[in-house]
Design an enzyme around this catalytic site. Sequence first.
Site, PDB file in Angstrom:
ATOM      1  N   LYS B 102      50.413  66.177  16.453  1.00 56.09           N
ATOM      2  CA  LYS B 102      48.927  66.769  16.675  1.00 56.09           C
ATOM      3  C   LYS B 102      49.627  68.085  16.606  1.00 56.09           C
ATOM      4  CE  LYS B 102      46.091  62.519  18.827  1.00 56.09           C
ATOM      5  NZ  LYS B 102      47.187  62.055  19.146  1.00 56.09           N
ATOM      6  N   SER B 176      38.963  58.874  19.332  1.00 58.86           N
ATOM      7  CA  SER B 176      38.159  57.802  20.129  1.00 58.86           C
ATOM      8  C   SER B 176      37.887  58.060  21.335  1.00 58.86           C
ATOM      9  CB  SER B 176      38.431  56.385  19.929  1.00 58.86           C
ATOM     10  OG  SER B 176      39.688  56.831  20.871  1.00 58.86           O
ATOM     11  N   GLN B 236      39.317  58.201  27.470  1.00 63.20           N
ATOM     12  CA  GLN B 236      40.444  57.060  26.619  1.00 63.20           C
ATOM     13  C   GLN B 236      39.422  55.963  26.176  1.00 63.20           C
ATOM     14  OE1 GLN B 236      41.755  56.620  23.685  1.00 63.20           O
ATOM     15  NE2 GLN B 236      43.836  55.691  24.067  1.00 63.20           N
ATOM     16  N   ARG B 257      49.354  51.277  25.808  1.00 63.72           N
ATOM     17  CA  ARG B 257      48.940  50.416  27.284  1.00 63.72           C
ATOM     18  C   ARG B 257      48.331  48.964  26.995  1.00 63.72           C
ATOM     19  NH1 ARG B 257      45.660  54.679  30.489  1.00 63.72           N
ATOM     20  NH2 ARG B 257      45.414  56.133  28.571  1.00 63.72           N
TER      21      ARG B 257
END
Lengths: 291, 291
Positions: B102, B176, B236, B257
């Site tokens: 990023k 998101s 998240q 995850r």
Amino acid sequence: MLSTAQRHSSSSKTYGERSEDPDLTPLAQYLLRLIHLKQTNLCVSADVHTTLELLQLAEDVGDYICVLKTHADIIDDFGDKTIRGLNEVSRRKKFLIFEDRKFGDIGSTLQHQYTRGPLAIVKWASIVNAALFPGPAVIPALADAARRAILAHNTSMAELGPPPYFRALLLLAQMSSAGNLFTPEYTQQCLHHARQNKNFVMGFIAQQSLNKEADDNFITMTPGVQLSAGGDSMGQQYNTPQKVIGEQCSDIIIVGRGILAARDRRRAAHEYRKQGWLAYQERVRSARKKR
Amino acid sequence: MLSTAQRHSSSSKTYGERSEDPDLTPLAQYLLRLIHLKQTNLCVSADVHTTLELLQLAEDVGDYICVLKTHADIIDDFGDKTIRGLNEVSRRKKFLIFEDRKFGDIGSTLQHQYTRGPLAIVKWASIVNAALFPGPAVIPALADAARRAILAHNTSMAELGPPPYFRALLLLAQMSSAGNLFTPEYTQQCLHHARQNKNFVMGFIAQQSLNKEADDNFITMTPGVQLSAGGDSMGQQYNTPQKVIGEQCSDIIIVGRGILAARDRRRAAHEYRKQGWLAYQERVRSARKKR
């Protein structure tokens, strides 16, 4: 926004006066005291590629700065030696270390990036910065990671180290590069969430002071400063210390190439320090006259 | 935006058909071929902290993925061993490596962060991502650094290595996480500048396909995918493969995850691969019926 910033009381106060605000996070208080006593609002951006160059630069400019800004991830041989060296010089010459990581990820990833890996930033940089784009959860995520790192550090008398072992955050509220997409709404959100998290957010990377409400006392650091205005071929744009501190009421000038590319870095740092300090004194003096 | 994406021709084409577009940057073409032949649109997010764990994960899920997403800066012992190991597994099991850095800085700093330091990302990750907030100069800056790295790599027959030694960029167009500040205008700017830089920008990190114009053929990767929707305590938020690939017309699901925390990672990867592929097949089939 500019005229509001000029009218805000923080622009007419000295760094010393501002450090007395009981609401400040301890590191902000420490930094304002340091600037006041050392009479420098200069931060040097250490864009170098070896530990040797980094430590040499810190020796050269250390007497003239309040903050050394690093990019650990561009130092080819970054490691324990770098950290030990930085800690030693920064304690001896009295400046804070600000890792310009520009965190910009979700909470769980941020915490790992802040505390783990080859850089383990939380262990050696007392100031870091983050963009707010991923959402406000970035602040408590970093604050929590910092809190745990501080606790882990202070577990035994032997490791207690010299105070202060504090950590604080600057929000990336504005940039100076050409065509950047930081909107006024985004900057406003940074201010809002900084106020909600005063115990960890010490201020902003921004082009001007964002202090607006009566009790705002955030520290603004402005990158892209040179003695003459201009730009480079990759979108960077420069402002002068007079404009940044004097007109835009920022608190700390961040200087990279203006010092790094100078034949005599010590002399260049001395000159930037002088210009930054004069602009500050003049601003406070003229603001007080107007009242 | 969603309905437009669904109507775009790319959502009714197979990955194989899309790989034949002569305008694609070589790495995008390679990736679409790989997805087509290996029949997987699964990317696993390797949020682990040691080289051993990383290489073990790559072994476990390597047969089921097209891309392995890394955060090199959270791997405590990241070094030459990590890079050699990753290269070896990725060649043997055929997947690309995407460092989720990023990037979000000005051009000159970006170039150093991409090519130097303990991570030297350009040397081992064929895909990286960047946010466009600092301005459009981030794209040519990274493209130029990649070009020079490729030239430096291909200097002798001994070092030529197996093709392809390509590099490409994903723009961080949407996130998101809860309360994120990515505006539709920002996303639109990402699309605009991607079109201007098709030789380096292969696509986006986004919640949905952004392809709109007739010849848009960008690859979209969507993070935050789990078999059941939900969220964590740090902002998240999760979507299912069916929603991401089937409804939002994304191309690659990024799963962290859901696979890392599974008791049997191999089995979990197998299941996500199946779900992602079914959603894709169903989407193409239903889009073709409508025509």
